[in-house]
Design a protein around this motif. Structure first.
Motif, PDB file in Angstrom:
ATOM      1  N   SER A  57       0.853  -1.201   0.000  1.00 16.20           N
ATOM      2  CA  SER A  57       0.000   0.000   0.000  1.00 16.20           C
ATOM      3  C   SER A  57       0.882   1.241   0.000  1.00 16.20           C
ATOM      4  O   SER A  57       2.088   1.158   0.250  1.00 16.20           O
ATOM      5  CB  SER A  57      -0.909   0.041   1.239  1.00 16.20           C
ATOM      6  N   LEU A  62       5.309   4.479   2.563  1.00 18.40           N
ATOM      7  CA  LEU A  62       5.825   5.570   3.405  1.00 18.40           C
ATOM      8  C   LEU A  62       6.563   5.014   4.615  1.00 18.40           C
ATOM      9  O   LEU A  62       7.668   5.452   4.953  1.00 18.40           O
ATOM     10  CB  LEU A  62       4.675   6.468   3.880  1.00 18.40           C
ATOM     11  N   THR A  83      -3.243  17.335   4.044  1.00 16.41           N
ATOM     12  CA  THR A  83      -2.958  16.100   3.301  1.00 16.41           C
ATOM     13  C   THR A  83      -3.820  14.984   3.856  1.00 16.41           C
ATOM     14  O   THR A  83      -4.491  15.143   4.886  1.00 16.41           O
ATOM     15  CB  THR A  83      -1.462  15.712   3.407  1.00 16.41           C
ATOM     16  N   TYR A  84      -3.801  13.845   3.171  1.00 15.24           N
ATOM     17  CA  TYR A  84      -4.463  12.656   3.691  1.00 15.24           C
ATOM     18  C   TYR A  84      -3.696  12.197   4.932  1.00 15.24           C
ATOM     19  O   TYR A  84      -2.475  12.328   5.019  1.00 15.24           O
ATOM     20  CB  TYR A  84      -4.479  11.564   2.610  1.00 15.24           C
ATOM     21  N   ALA A  86      -2.565   9.535   6.120  1.00 14.56           N
ATOM     22  CA  ALA A  86      -1.482   8.538   6.041  1.00 14.56           C
ATOM     23  C   ALA A  86      -0.094   9.177   6.069  1.00 14.56           C
ATOM     24  O   ALA A  86       0.844   8.604   6.632  1.00 14.56           O
ATOM     25  CB  ALA A  86      -1.625   7.697   4.781  1.00 14.56           C
ATOM     26  N   VAL A 136       4.079  16.505  -0.173  1.00 21.45           N
ATOM     27  CA  VAL A 136       3.015  15.704  -0.788  1.00 21.45           C
ATOM     28  C   VAL A 136       2.622  16.391  -2.094  1.00 21.45           C
ATOM     29  O   VAL A 136       2.468  17.610  -2.130  1.00 21.45           O
ATOM     30  CB  VAL A 136       1.790  15.623   0.151  1.00 21.45           C
ATOM     31  N   ASP A 162       5.901  12.099  -1.063  1.00 20.14           N
ATOM     32  CA  ASP A 162       4.641  11.364  -1.025  1.00 20.14           C
ATOM     33  C   ASP A 162       3.853  11.694  -2.293  1.00 20.14           C
ATOM     34  O   ASP A 162       3.175  12.710  -2.381  1.00 20.14           O
ATOM     35  CB  ASP A 162       3.842  11.731   0.232  1.00 20.14           C
ATOM     36  N   GLN A 165      -0.829  10.641  -4.673  1.00 20.18           N
ATOM     37  CA  GLN A 165      -1.827  11.244  -5.577  1.00 20.18           C
ATOM     38  C   GLN A 165      -1.154  11.846  -6.797  1.00 20.18           C
ATOM     39  O   GLN A 165      -1.803  12.495  -7.601  1.00 20.18           O
ATOM     40  CB  GLN A 165      -2.570  12.390  -4.872  1.00 20.18           C
ATOM     41  N   PHE A 188      -4.007   2.417  -4.636  1.00 22.53           N
ATOM     42  CA  PHE A 188      -5.394   2.379  -4.182  1.00 22.53           C
ATOM     43  C   PHE A 188      -6.284   2.655  -5.410  1.00 22.53           C
ATOM     44  O   PHE A 188      -5.926   3.476  -6.253  1.00 22.53           O
ATOM     45  CB  PHE A 188      -5.578   3.450  -3.095  1.00 22.53           C
ATOM     46  N   LYS A 191      -6.709   6.147  -7.019  1.00 20.02           N
ATOM     47  CA  LYS A 191      -5.523   6.977  -7.289  1.00 20.02           C
ATOM     48  C   LYS A 191      -5.289   7.039  -8.801  1.00 20.02           C
ATOM     49  O   LYS A 191      -5.870   6.246  -9.544  1.00 20.02           O
ATOM     50  CB  LYS A 191      -4.302   6.399  -6.570  1.00 20.02           C
ATOM     51  N   GLY A 199      -2.209  -1.425  -2.909  1.00 23.23           N
ATOM     52  CA  GLY A 199      -0.881  -1.627  -3.479  1.00 23.23           C
ATOM     53  C   GLY A 199      -0.109  -0.330  -3.404  1.00 23.23           C
ATOM     54  O   GLY A 199      -0.683   0.748  -3.244  1.00 23.23           O
TER      55      GLY A 199
END
Ligand SMILES: *Cc1c(COP(=O)(O)O)cnc(C)c1O
Length: 377
Positions: A57, A62, A83-84, A86, A136, A162, A165, A188, A191, A199
């Protein structure tokens, strides 16, 4: 209408994807089968890096990267506040300290000015070691790597990009996933390049980092003996089936999807630029976004909410990415981060709206969405 139309994509690619899955079933090499290595090779070549290490993932990508950079307790990792989750969560999982940094108000990406201030503050406090900057590529737009690299160099820090996206974006002729000492992406499903489950992938040039990451994704095994474990790692691999699905999807991504989604973004921008009181996404000169989200801004929260309601009534799905900054997350309540340090994030959380966008969206749909926005704004 769908926010991301994965069904339309499957209809288009069905013969190739079905055949790919079938061939994995027949080979029964479900873990580390040939498609995994083929994909890693193709992805590394596309983004212009020496190595690609796939994993389970984007979050794992990360975490494995932070482990490979020896990040742990006492280290500070600078993460954009907008950001998300994660991006920050991966840092905290390793016991390191997240330092949220406000964003640039036009690009939504980490602000180099705010980053400089935060690094200086951490140095002055003498409690943590500033170790990694994690820009990101939000909504598909690469961050300002020219400035970020200068800052990283000045303070002897590493960059972990990161690009969950951001796959497919670029600055000049340099592609996203090539800007960090280590760069990661996510597969994902929603994405830019998604598989049919979870993944992720990690990109590096350094041979030692590559070997370390390959070891870490298999419980820290040694290179020549699977049952000789030389450090603590985890189990994080990309399933062969997912790699097999990604191969034809990656081909479509390169051949037409990335162009198609950029075309749709341009149509949106053309239509919405004529509407008052709405700000369309900004793409700096020389930058290309992979348009993973088309995120507009309104003058205040009530306008945003009114437009969202109008779209919702016409069954047009929208999202608020993101409704709160990292500094406002309950998981970090104890940090007592003060919102006044993140004015651009706070403003963004109140005024942004992400509209449907994907390579299979029609111009007619964009026209319809733009008209409803123009009427309700
Ligand atoms: C999606 C995402 C991740 C995590 O990826 P997963 O594959 O869902 O674990 C990390 N960072 C950002 C910015 C993301 O958008």
């Amino acid at each position: 209408m769908q926010f991301k139309d994965l069904e339309a994509q499957y209809r288009r690619l069905k013969p190739e994807i079905d055949a790919a899955i079938q061939s994995v079933l027949e080979s029964s090499h479900f873990i580390m089968g040939k498609p995994v290595f083929e994909l890693e090779e193709q992805l590394a070549e596309y983004v212009g890096r020496k190595h690609c290490i796939s994993c389970a993932s984007g979050t794992d990508a990360l975490q494995l990267s932070l482990m490979a950079l020896n990040v742990g307790v006492g280290d500070a990792v600078f993460v954009p506040d907008f950001t998300y989750f994660a991006s920050a969560g991966a840092v905290s999982m390793l016991g390191a300290s997240v330092i949220p940094v406000d964003i640039d108000k036009t690009t939504f990406n980490i602000s180099p000015e705010a980053l400089n201030i935060e690094i200086k503050r951490v140095i002055d406090e003498r409690k943590l070691t500033p170790k990694v900057i994690m820009p990101v590529n939000l909504f598909g737009l690469p961050a300002d790597y020219a400035q970020i690299s200068r800052i990283a160099y000045k303070y002897g820090m590493k960059i972990l990009e990161d690009s969950a996206q951001g796959f497919g974006g670029s600055i000049g002729c340099q592609k996203a996933c090539s800007f960090g000492n280590i760069s990661v992406t996510s597969f994902f499903p929603a994405k830019p390049l998604g598989c049919y489950g979870d993944g992720g992938a990690i990109f590096v040039d350094d041979d030692e980092l590559k070997s370390r990451l390959i070891s870490l994704r298999a419980h820290g095994r040694s290179a020549d003996d699977k049952y000789d474990n030389i450090e603590i790692g985890t189990n994080s691999r990309l399933d062969t089936i997912q790699a097999a699905i990604l191969l034809p999807k990656f081909k479509a991504f390169k051949e037409y999807e990335l162009d198609a989604v950029n075309y749709i973004a341009d149509v949106y921008t053309d239509r919405l630029s004529r509407v008052k009181n709405i700000t369309v996404p900004y793409v700096p000169d020389g930058y290309r976004s992979c348009q993973s989200q088309y995120t507009v801004r309104f003058k205040d929260e009530s306008t945003r909410n009114r437009v969202r309601k109008a779209l919702n009534e016409k069954e047009i799905p929208t999202n608020i990415f993101y409704p709160r900054g990292i500094h406002q997350q309950k998981a970090y309540e104890k940090m007592n981060w003060n919102s006044s340090l993140y004015p651009n994030t706070v403003k963004a959380t109140e005024t942004v709206l992400s509209l449907p966008i994907h390579p299979y969206l029609s111009e007619a749909d964009v026209d319809r969405i733009s008209e409803i926005i123009a009427e309700s704004v």
